[in-house]
Design an enzyme around this catalytic site. Structure first.
Site, PDB file in Angstrom:
ATOM      1  N   ASP A   1      -3.572   2.263  -8.972  1.00 63.71           N
ATOM      2  CA  ASP A   1      -2.926   3.517  -9.012  1.00 63.71           C
ATOM      3  C   ASP A   1      -2.946   4.314 -10.220  1.00 63.71           C
ATOM      4  O   ASP A   1      -2.465   3.584 -11.295  1.00 63.71           O
ATOM      5  CB  ASP A   1      -1.700   3.761  -8.057  1.00 63.71           C
ATOM      6  CG  ASP A   1      -1.725   3.370  -6.890  1.00 63.71           C
ATOM      7  OD1 ASP A   1      -0.637   3.724  -6.092  1.00 63.71           O
ATOM      8  OD2 ASP A   1      -2.573   2.513  -6.416  1.00 63.71           O
TER       9      ASP A   1
ATOM     10  N   HIS B   1      -2.250   8.062 -10.356  1.00 62.42           N
ATOM     11  CA  HIS B   1      -1.352   8.979 -10.082  1.00 62.42           C
ATOM     12  C   HIS B   1      -1.212  10.061 -11.372  1.00 62.42           C
ATOM     13  O   HIS B   1      -0.120  10.394 -11.917  1.00 62.42           O
ATOM     14  CB  HIS B   1       0.054   8.593 -10.007  1.00 62.42           C
ATOM     15  CG  HIS B   1       0.371   7.839  -8.546  1.00 62.42           C
ATOM     16  ND1 HIS B   1       0.157   8.512  -7.550  1.00 62.42           N
ATOM     17  CD2 HIS B   1       0.442   6.628  -8.189  1.00 62.42           C
ATOM     18  CE1 HIS B   1       0.367   7.810  -6.442  1.00 62.42           C
ATOM     19  NE2 HIS B   1       0.460   6.643  -6.564  1.00 62.42           N
TER      20      HIS B   1
ATOM     21  N   ASP C   1      -5.409   6.669  -5.157  1.00 57.89           N
ATOM     22  CA  ASP C   1      -4.143   7.333  -5.672  1.00 57.89           C
ATOM     23  C   ASP C   1      -4.292   7.811  -7.164  1.00 57.89           C
ATOM     24  O   ASP C   1      -3.716   7.549  -7.994  1.00 57.89           O
ATOM     25  CB  ASP C   1      -2.985   6.427  -5.589  1.00 57.89           C
ATOM     26  CG  ASP C   1      -2.340   6.208  -4.343  1.00 57.89           C
ATOM     27  OD1 ASP C   1      -1.302   5.749  -4.141  1.00 57.89           O
ATOM     28  OD2 ASP C   1      -2.772   6.658  -3.280  1.00 57.89           O
TER      29      ASP C   1
ATOM     30  N   ASP D   1      -0.841  13.112  -7.764  1.00 59.49           N
ATOM     31  CA  ASP D   1       0.372  13.265  -7.354  1.00 59.49           C
ATOM     32  C   ASP D   1       1.404  12.417  -8.444  1.00 59.49           C
ATOM     33  O   ASP D   1       0.948  11.443  -9.103  1.00 59.49           O
ATOM     34  CB  ASP D   1       0.769  12.703  -6.075  1.00 59.49           C
ATOM     35  CG  ASP D   1       0.431  13.401  -5.074  1.00 59.49           C
ATOM     36  OD1 ASP D   1       0.062  12.921  -3.777  1.00 59.49           O
ATOM     37  OD2 ASP D   1       0.333  14.813  -5.087  1.00 59.49           O
ATOM     38  N   ARG D   2       2.605  12.762  -8.566  1.00 57.65           N
ATOM     39  CA  ARG D   2       3.502  12.290  -9.789  1.00 57.65           C
ATOM     40  C   ARG D   2       3.506  12.594 -10.979  1.00 57.65           C
ATOM     41  O   ARG D   2       4.147  13.048 -11.732  1.00 57.65           O
ATOM     42  CB  ARG D   2       3.682  10.933  -9.285  1.00 57.65           C
ATOM     43  CG  ARG D   2       4.168  10.726  -7.743  1.00 57.65           C
ATOM     44  CD  ARG D   2       4.745   9.360  -7.722  1.00 57.65           C
ATOM     45  NE  ARG D   2       5.269   9.085  -6.550  1.00 57.65           N
ATOM     46  CZ  ARG D   2       6.500   9.449  -6.279  1.00 57.65           C
ATOM     47  NH1 ARG D   2       7.278   9.712  -7.405  1.00 57.65           N
ATOM     48  NH2 ARG D   2       7.283   9.262  -5.233  1.00 57.65           N
TER      49      ARG D   2
ATOM     50  N   ASN E   1      -3.717   6.664   0.003  1.00 61.72           N
ATOM     51  CA  ASN E   1      -2.925   7.076   0.985  1.00 61.72           C
ATOM     52  C   ASN E   1      -2.435   8.727   0.336  1.00 61.72           C
ATOM     53  O   ASN E   1      -2.192   9.258   0.957  1.00 61.72           O
ATOM     54  CB  ASN E   1      -1.715   6.452   1.248  1.00 61.72           C
ATOM     55  CG  ASN E   1      -0.697   6.103   0.313  1.00 61.72           C
ATOM     56  OD1 ASN E   1      -1.243   5.600  -0.917  1.00 61.72           O
ATOM     57  ND2 ASN E   1       0.523   6.588   0.088  1.00 61.72           N
ATOM     58  N   HIS E   2      -2.520   8.791  -1.107  1.00 58.73           N
ATOM     59  CA  HIS E   2      -2.484   9.999  -1.668  1.00 58.73           C
ATOM     60  C   HIS E   2      -3.509  11.051  -1.746  1.00 58.73           C
ATOM     61  O   HIS E   2      -3.519  12.214  -2.034  1.00 58.73           O
ATOM     62  CB  HIS E   2      -1.865   9.877  -3.143  1.00 58.73           C
ATOM     63  CG  HIS E   2      -0.383   9.599  -3.346  1.00 58.73           C
ATOM     64  ND1 HIS E   2       0.754  10.389  -3.378  1.00 58.73           N
ATOM     65  CD2 HIS E   2       0.324   8.342  -2.891  1.00 58.73           C
ATOM     66  CE1 HIS E   2       1.993   9.726  -3.279  1.00 58.73           C
ATOM     67  NE2 HIS E   2       1.501   8.810  -2.745  1.00 58.73           N
TER      68      HIS E   2
ATOM     69  N   HIS F   1      -7.237   0.130  -0.556  1.00 60.65           N
ATOM     70  CA  HIS F   1      -6.198   0.659  -1.541  1.00 60.65           C
ATOM     71  C   HIS F   1      -4.844  -0.034  -0.859  1.00 60.65           C
ATOM     72  O   HIS F   1      -4.108  -0.290  -1.707  1.00 60.65           O
ATOM     73  CB  HIS F   1      -5.993   2.155  -1.081  1.00 60.65           C
ATOM     74  CG  HIS F   1      -4.769   2.719  -1.812  1.00 60.65           C
ATOM     75  ND1 HIS F   1      -4.640   2.779  -3.047  1.00 60.65           N
ATOM     76  CD2 HIS F   1      -3.693   3.125  -1.311  1.00 60.65           C
ATOM     77  CE1 HIS F   1      -3.378   3.294  -3.345  1.00 60.65           C
ATOM     78  NE2 HIS F   1      -2.777   3.400  -2.286  1.00 60.65           N
TER      79      HIS F   1
ATOM     80  N   ARG G   1       7.695   1.870   5.278  1.00 60.32           N
ATOM     81  CA  ARG G   1       6.880   3.048   4.735  1.00 60.32           C
ATOM     82  C   ARG G   1       6.838   4.092   6.080  1.00 60.32           C
ATOM     83  O   ARG G   1       6.628   5.220   5.873  1.00 60.32           O
ATOM     84  CB  ARG G   1       5.673   2.876   4.113  1.00 60.32           C
ATOM     85  CG  ARG G   1       5.585   2.043   2.882  1.00 60.32           C
ATOM     86  CD  ARG G   1       4.131   2.184   2.430  1.00 60.32           C
ATOM     87  NE  ARG G   1       3.981   1.243   1.145  1.00 60.32           N
ATOM     88  CZ  ARG G   1       3.830   1.578   0.021  1.00 60.32           C
ATOM     89  NH1 ARG G   1       4.099   2.913  -0.388  1.00 60.32           N
ATOM     90  NH2 ARG G   1       3.715   0.728  -0.861  1.00 60.32           N
TER      91      ARG G   1
ATOM     92  N   HIS H   1      -1.465   0.082  -4.436  1.00 63.33           N
ATOM     93  CA  HIS H   1      -0.602   0.753  -3.613  1.00 63.33           C
ATOM     94  C   HIS H   1       1.052   0.255  -3.756  1.00 63.33           C
ATOM     95  O   HIS H   1       1.797   1.209  -3.401  1.00 63.33           O
ATOM     96  CB  HIS H   1      -0.959   0.220  -2.149  1.00 63.33           C
ATOM     97  CG  HIS H   1      -0.130   1.008  -1.030  1.00 63.33           C
ATOM     98  ND1 HIS H   1      -0.117   2.434  -1.109  1.00 63.33           N
ATOM     99  CD2 HIS H   1       0.222   0.687   0.188  1.00 63.33           C
ATOM    100  CE1 HIS H   1       0.425   2.869   0.049  1.00 63.33           C
ATOM    101  NE2 HIS H   1       0.704   1.834   0.834  1.00 63.33           N
TER     102      HIS H   1
END
Lengths: 313, 346
Positions: free
Chosen positions: A51, A53, A79, A82-83, A111-112, A161, A209, A236
């Site tokens: 990831d 991000h 991923d 995001d963030r 998943n993002h 992932h 989750r 992940h």
């Protein structure tokens, strides 16, 4: 005519691409990704990245220590957005690199890479702020639908992932999934991007989750045996040391966002796999503050890297 | 509001629904008050004040965007619940020693000026939301009120998840969220002892018979000496990821215990009390008296342990040897609510 080299040099200087350029890149990339199977088979040597991000400066750090594409082959486990503060620049760069060197860099779906998640965890907001419209977000999220779900390295290392699914026992079952859509809330495609390994169980368990499952050593051993593989490589989950090896070296988690969200203080790593399938975890910390620019108007905060948006997962 | 159709007496614990559990507790006079919450834009100082005022150990954090359709968090009655933060999480975010291996490390709390300390406490509460998935507060354990306790007991409470957020589909979107904790399970079990497998959980068996309070071979009990400051004690709790730590003297005798509950009264006004030696701190939080620690010995029956926990609203009991000649007891281990619930679902 799209000049990818020019796009890449702009992006390496952290300059945004024009909206129409993003549209063209995503359109062409979708055509290229369409040809990829749900399980792409690739060869070593390859450097695997977890990831990131949106931590653009740390992605530049990865290229610095791992070698630049196309000199080094890369597999990113998802991923990308995001963030972090620079999700747009990060995904733009990776998309252009993939289009320019399709056989030197591989991008998995995390998943993002989903419309629902990016609306909540920052990517949508960032696109709106940087382009004043939702179009760029739409182009990228439409492109995400085409990203492949898994890769097998040298026929022995299965890369995904998140993790495994109770509905998927063989690689052939993964091949027949229709992946060209938004990640569903449940089912095999959701499981592949959401599941986590768990030391405390041996089979599948409920995931806290709320999506995917937790899976234990028996599930891993059975999957590897049935599919003639030796190892599962995934991302992940945050690892303070940058990586984590589980189940007596059957599963590895790689995490490549150092000082996650600019406050976790964790190390990150990239996994360099040689043609002899030797593994080297190249562990690194956050890019020095002198090499990094913090945004003058971060969403919500006052540009202070320690302030974070009010979301998590 | 629909009531559970069948009597709770005789229903196995794992098949009991949350609704039945809460109704049974209400009948015992142990209903929870409505949930307070803080917006994620509130400061850590504000959140600590809420904990102190309501005498609670943890508080839900809600999104300031009240009823957003695609917001993060769990929706209930117009609020979006993002996180459940305990006093340990809140203090850990500002006071906890930096475990940074990368990025800018935090100045130790002990060497910060009062102005820096005030500034640190004024930071927004979302800084306390952990991103490390090993921490409990990383995700909210959420279930529907009509779900059975089964998986929450086995995968949650028996694995050190301390509280669960309950929403309801049946009661509609205006139904407020509720909280269920490990304490609620234990209170229910002592009132309905036939809900746990008879034979496997014989309340008259002793602690030693049930092998309670014994640590697995690869782990040692985390303890602190009485010479440390409350701040050091907190750091030990924070680093070990535990909610309490026993204070033992050089001979291993139990003197007192530092716990999340002892931290509950900390607010911005008195947070400097953490600089005190740990025993002084505990006395200051308890009207000048060192609070007694609940203990049991290996020959104590399980029934007595659970009764002590329920009556004292405790979260753990320390396992010690019997009093020796000087009245001291050597600390052998700890029996927590997690251990009890693990026993109930074994």
């Amino acid at each position: 005519m799209l000049d990818l080299d020019a796009c890449i040099s702009r992006l390496l200087q952290r300059q945004l691409l024009a909206e129409v350029v993003v549209r063209d890149v995503c359109a062409k990339l979708k055509e290229a990704l369409l040809k990829e199977s749900n399980i792409q088979h690739i060869s070593t040597p390859v450097t695997v990245v977890g990831d990131v991000h949106g931590q653009f400066y740390d992605v530049l750090e990865i290229f610095k220590i791992g070698g630049h594409c196309p000199d080094t082959n890369y597999l990113f486990l998802g991923d990308y957005v995001d963030r972090g503060y620079y999700s747009v620049e990060t995904i733009s760069l990776l998309a252009c690199l993939k289009l320019r060197y399709p056989n030197r860099i591989w991008l998995l779906r995390g998943n993002h890479e989903s419309r629902a998640v990016t609306q909540t965890y920052g990517f949508y907001t960032e696109c709106m702020r940087k382009y004043n419209s939702a179009n760029v977000w739409r182009y990228f999220t439409d492109m995400f639908d085409f990203l492949t779900l898994s890769v097998v390295i040298d026929n022995v290392i299965f890369c995904v992932h998140g993790g495994l699914s109770p509905s998927l026992h063989t690689l052939d079952q993964i091949r027949v999934i229709d992946r060209f859509k938004e990640i569903p809330h449940d089912g095999p495609m959701a499981d592949l991007v959401w599941s986590d390994p768990d030391n405390a169980i041996s089979d599948f368990g409920i995931s806290p989750r709320g999506a995917g499952y937790t899976f234990g050593v028996n599930v891993v051993e059975k999957f590897l045996y049935l599919n003639d593989c030796r190892h599962i490589l995934r991302a992940h989950q945050l690892c303070m040391e940058g990586y984590q090896v589980l189940f007596d070296d059957l599963v590895t988690t790689v995490w490549s966002a150092p000082n996650y969200c600019y406050r976790c203080g964790n190390m990150a790593s990239i996994l360099e796999i040689s043609p002899a399938i030797d593994r080297f975890f190249n562990v690194f910390g956050a890019a020095p503050d002198t090499d990094r620019e913090t945004p003058s108007t971060a969403g919500g905060g006052a540009g202070d890297p320690a302030s974070t948006p009010d979301y998590f997962l | 509001m629909p009531m559970s159709p069948s009597p709770t007496q005789g229903a196995p614990l794992r098949q009991t629904t949350f609704r039945a559990l809460l109704d049974a507790l209400a009948a015992q006079g142990r209903a929870h008050p409505p949930l307070v919450a803080v917006p994620s834009t509130a400061s850590i100082k504000d959140a600590l004040a809420v904990l102190a005022k309501h005498h609670i150990l943890s508080v839900p954090v809600v999104s300031p965007r009240a009823a957003s359709t695609s917001g993060a968090g769990i929706a209930a009655a117009g609020r979006q619940y993002i996180c459940l933060l305990s006093v340990v999480d809140l203090l850990g975010a500002v006071v906890g020693a930096s475990t940074a291996k990368s990025g800018r490390p935090r100045t130790p709390w002990g060497s910060r000026s009062p102005a820096d300390r005030a500034a640190a406490l004024a930071q927004p509460v979302d800084l306390a939301m952990p991103l490390d998935n090993a921490r409990e507060a990383y995700r909210v354990w959420e279930r529907d009120i009509d779900d059975t306790l089964d998986d929450t007991l086995r995968s949650g409470f028996a694995k050190a998840v301390h509280r669960a957020l309950l929403t309801s589909v049946a009661d509609g979107p205006t139904a407020p969220a509720k909280l269920v904790t490990q304490s609620d399970i234990v209170r229910y079990v002592i009132a309905h002892p036939d809900s746990v497998t008879p034979g496997a959980v014989d309340l008259d068996k002793t602690v030693a018979d049930l092998a309670l309070g014994q640590l697995p071979k690869d782990r040692t009990l985390v303890t602190i000496s009485p010479d440390v400051t409350a701040l050091d004690a907190f750091q030990t709790m924070w680093n070990a990821g535990v909610q309490a730590v026993p204070i033992v003297d050089a001979d291993g005798a139990l003197v007192a215990a530092m716990s999340a509950a002892a931290l509950r009264g900390l607010t911005a006004a008195n947070v400097d009390a953490l600089d005190l030696p740990v025993l002084e701190f505990l006395k200051a939080q308890n009207q000048g008296q060192l609070p007694a620690v609940a203990t049991c010995t290996p020959t104590t029956p399980l029934r007595d342990v659970i009764t002590a926990i329920v009556q004292g609203a405790l979260h753990r009991v320390y396992l010690t040897t019997a009093d020796d000649a000087s009245g001291k007891r050597k600390c052998l281990g700890v029996i927590t609510l997690t251990d009890l619930i693990r026993l109930f679902v074994a």
